[in-house]
Every structure is written in structure tokens, then in C-alpha cells.
Motif scaffolding. Structure first.
Motif, short mmCIF file in Angstrom:
data_model
loop_
_atom_site.label_atom_id
_atom_site.label_comp_id
_atom_site.label_asym_id
_atom_site.label_seq_id
_atom_site.Cartn_x
_atom_site.Cartn_y
_atom_site.Cartn_z
N THR A 2 0.84 -1.18 0.00
CA THR A 2 0.00 0.00 0.00
C THR A 2 0.88 1.23 0.00
N GLU A 3 0.45 2.28 -0.71
CA GLU A 3 1.28 3.47 -0.84
C GLU A 3 0.55 4.69 -0.32
N ALA A 4 1.32 5.59 0.30
CA ALA A 4 0.86 6.91 0.68
C ALA A 4 1.71 7.93 -0.08
N VAL A 5 1.05 8.93 -0.64
CA VAL A 5 1.75 10.00 -1.34
C VAL A 5 1.55 11.29 -0.56
N ALA A 6 2.64 12.04 -0.37
CA ALA A 6 2.58 13.34 0.29
C ALA A 6 3.09 14.40 -0.68
N ILE A 7 2.28 15.42 -0.92
CA ILE A 7 2.71 16.55 -1.73
C ILE A 7 3.45 17.52 -0.82
N ARG A 8 4.71 17.79 -1.15
CA ARG A 8 5.60 18.59 -0.32
C ARG A 8 5.92 19.91 -1.02
N HIS A 9 5.86 21.00 -0.26
CA HIS A 9 6.11 22.33 -0.83
C HIS A 9 7.47 22.88 -0.47
N VAL A 10 7.98 22.55 0.70
CA VAL A 10 9.35 22.89 1.10
C VAL A 10 9.93 21.66 1.78
N ALA A 11 11.23 21.46 1.63
CA ALA A 11 11.83 20.18 2.03
C ALA A 11 11.67 19.87 3.50
N PHE A 12 11.69 20.90 4.37
CA PHE A 12 11.69 20.62 5.80
C PHE A 12 10.29 20.41 6.37
N GLU A 13 9.24 20.67 5.61
CA GLU A 13 7.89 20.40 6.08
C GLU A 13 7.45 19.06 5.49
N ASP A 14 7.77 17.99 6.23
CA ASP A 14 7.48 16.65 5.74
C ASP A 14 6.46 15.98 6.66
N LEU A 15 6.33 14.68 6.56
CA LEU A 15 5.34 13.95 7.35
C LEU A 15 5.77 13.70 8.79
N GLY A 16 7.03 13.91 9.10
CA GLY A 16 7.49 13.79 10.47
C GLY A 16 7.14 12.46 11.10
N SER A 17 6.54 12.52 12.29
CA SER A 17 6.19 11.29 13.01
C SER A 17 5.14 10.47 12.27
N PHE A 18 4.34 11.12 11.42
CA PHE A 18 3.33 10.39 10.66
C PHE A 18 3.98 9.42 9.68
N GLU A 19 5.13 9.81 9.13
CA GLU A 19 5.84 8.91 8.22
C GLU A 19 6.29 7.65 8.94
N GLN A 20 6.73 7.79 10.19
CA GLN A 20 7.13 6.63 10.97
C GLN A 20 5.95 5.67 11.17
N VAL A 21 4.80 6.24 11.45
CA VAL A 21 3.60 5.41 11.65
C VAL A 21 3.26 4.64 10.37
N LEU A 22 3.31 5.32 9.24
CA LEU A 22 2.99 4.66 7.98
C LEU A 22 3.97 3.53 7.69
N GLN A 23 5.24 3.78 7.90
CA GLN A 23 6.24 2.75 7.64
C GLN A 23 6.05 1.54 8.55
N GLU A 24 5.71 1.79 9.79
CA GLU A 24 5.46 0.68 10.72
C GLU A 24 4.26 -0.15 10.29
N ARG A 25 3.34 0.45 9.58
CA ARG A 25 2.16 -0.26 9.08
C ARG A 25 2.43 -0.94 7.73
N GLY A 26 3.65 -0.85 7.24
CA GLY A 26 3.98 -1.45 5.96
C GLY A 26 3.48 -0.65 4.78
N ILE A 27 3.28 0.65 4.98
CA ILE A 27 2.80 1.53 3.91
C ILE A 27 3.97 2.32 3.36
N ASP A 28 4.22 2.19 2.08
CA ASP A 28 5.31 2.88 1.43
C ASP A 28 4.97 4.36 1.28
N VAL A 29 5.91 5.24 1.58
CA VAL A 29 5.70 6.68 1.52
C VAL A 29 6.49 7.27 0.36
N THR A 30 5.80 8.02 -0.48
CA THR A 30 6.43 8.71 -1.60
C THR A 30 6.12 10.19 -1.51
#
Length: 233
Positions: A2-30
Motif C-alpha cells: 500500500t502506498e501513501a503520497v505526500a505533496i511537499r512544498h518545502v523540504a523541511f515540512e514533511d510527514l514527520g512522526s506520521f511517516e514513521q507510523v505509515l512505515q510501521e504499518r507497511g505503507i510505502d511513503v512517496t
């Protein structure tokens, strides 16, 4: 996977702790970076299970200056029409509101720094109940509550800090995803805005980050896990 896509506008504003949660669930983040190619094509080609639109320094109304915002609004329209999981953070929340016909406009004052939000009755019964610690605010615009949306949280400056549209879409004006270790990059990237904002100081944001970031990271993870349980089930 399963994949999650995040639209990013500046490099330092990312998914933060949410990205960790997605990865732990086996969800690929792009990450798809705004302004780099055709957003619509990049996102639709991937058909992500979850789309997140992150924050950024542009304004939701600046579609003439930044045409990629029109593509983001089109993506939001498509996700909403198909009731597909959609999360908007800061600018992303403003764009969801705009896509639903709500007015987005400058707030009476900027909210920059750490502060609590007050949950509505609906918000207190939602995954946002996990967030009892101050969160990071970094916005100058606010918006009217979209027709058909449920208000979940507010502050004195911005009456609509969080809202839900049906079961699958959520807008957060504040940042519950930020990692304490990343805040220094925000201070660098937004140095000019801080200097131009009365009452806002680098020292105070650093001190509040040391005090609140650890709690927010754990609470933010619990919130996001609960929300994903609701929208991905």
C-alpha cells in the motif's frame, strides 16, 4: 505494498512522526514535490491509498502565481468525490477548504509557535482527543468552515483549526506531525517571517520545542494511528 503520497512544498515540512507510523504499518511513503513536473499525473499514476497535502509558505489563493495549486485543488476534488483518504496539513487544510468553496483569508494575526487547541464535542470524540499537549502553529491565513464539514478544533485566533469532511478527509491547520529534531530547519527556513512577526522569537520557539516536542511526537503518533484505523479499515 500500500502506498501513501505526500505533496511537499518545502523540504523541511514533511510527514514527520506520521511517516514513521505509515512505515510501521507497511505503507510505502512517496513524496511528490510541488513545482517539479505535473502533480496530477504523478499522483494519479500511483493511485495512492492515502494522499497528504503538506504545509508551505504559499497561500491557497495564489493560483495565478503558483499554477501547481490548481492541480492540487483538482486532486482534492477527485479524492473528495471518491471518498478516498485525504489529509491536509496547514496549507493542505486551507486548500481542502478552498476546494469545498470556503473562503480562505488572512487571520487577525499570525500564529507562530507552540500552543494548545480546544476540541469541539465532535473533536473530543475523534482521534484528535489524543492531542492534549501544545502543537506547533505556523500560519497567517485562516478559513471559513466548509459547508458540510464538522469543526473539530479551534483557537482564539483561528476558529477552524481542524475539520472533517465525511469519514475520509481531515484538515489540520496546525502541525501535529512535526519532530522536535526538525524544528531547527523551520527556524532557518522561516527566518525572515520570524523577524517580521512581532512577539515571535527563535529563542522562545526553541525553548517551547524542548518542552513540548517529545510529548507531541508520542501523542501525534497515537492520533495518526487512530485516524488511519478509521479511514483505512
Amino acid at each position: 505494498m500500500t502506498e501513501a503520497v505526500a505533496i511537499r512544498h518545502v523540504a523541511f515540512e514533511d510527514l514527520g512522526s506520521f511517516e514513521q507510523v505509515l512505515q510501521e504499518r507497511g505503507i510505502d511513503v512517496t513524496y511528490v514535490d510541488a513545482g517539479q513536473g505535473r502533480l496530477l499525473e504523478q499522483v494519479e499514476r500511483r493511485s495512492p491509498r492515502l494522499l497528504t497535502i503538506l504545509g508551505g509558505p504559499v497561500r491557497a489563493c495564489e493560483t495565478a502565481e503558483y499554477p501547481f495549486l490548481k492541480e492540487e485543488l483538482a486532486l482534492i476534488d477527485m479524492r473528495l468525490s471518491r471518498a478516498e483518504p485525504l489529509l491536509g496539513i496547514c496549507l493542505g487544510a486551507q486548500l481542502i477548504a478552498a476546494a469545498l468553496g470556503a473562503r480562505v483569508y488572512p487571520a487577525e494575526s499570525k500564529e507562530i509557535g507552540w500552543g494548545t487547541v480546544e476540541l469541539s464535542g465532535t473533536g473530543a470524540a475523534s482521534p484528535l482527543a489524543e492531542l492534549t499537549t501544545p502543537v506547533l502553529h505556523w500560519h497567517g491565513d485562516t478559513f471559513d468552515l466548509p459547508t458540510g464539514a464538522s469543526r473539530l478544533a479551534s483557537t482564539p485566533v483561528c476558529g477552524n483549526q481542524a475539520f472533517a469532511v465525511g469519514r475520509s478527509a481531515l484538515g489540520l491547520q496546525f502541525h501535529a506531525e512535526v519532530l522536535g529534531a526538525a524544528v531547527e530547519s523551520w527556524l532557518i527556513g522561516h527566518a525572515f517571517e520570524i523577524a517580521q512577526s512581532p512577539g515571535v522569537s527563535v529563542e522562545e520557539i526553541r525553548a517551547d520545542t524542548r518542552q513540548h516536542a517529545s510529548s507531541l511526537e508520542s501523542q501525534g503518533r497515537r492520533f495518526f494511528n487512530r485516524w488511519l484505523d478509521d479511514v483505512l479499515s
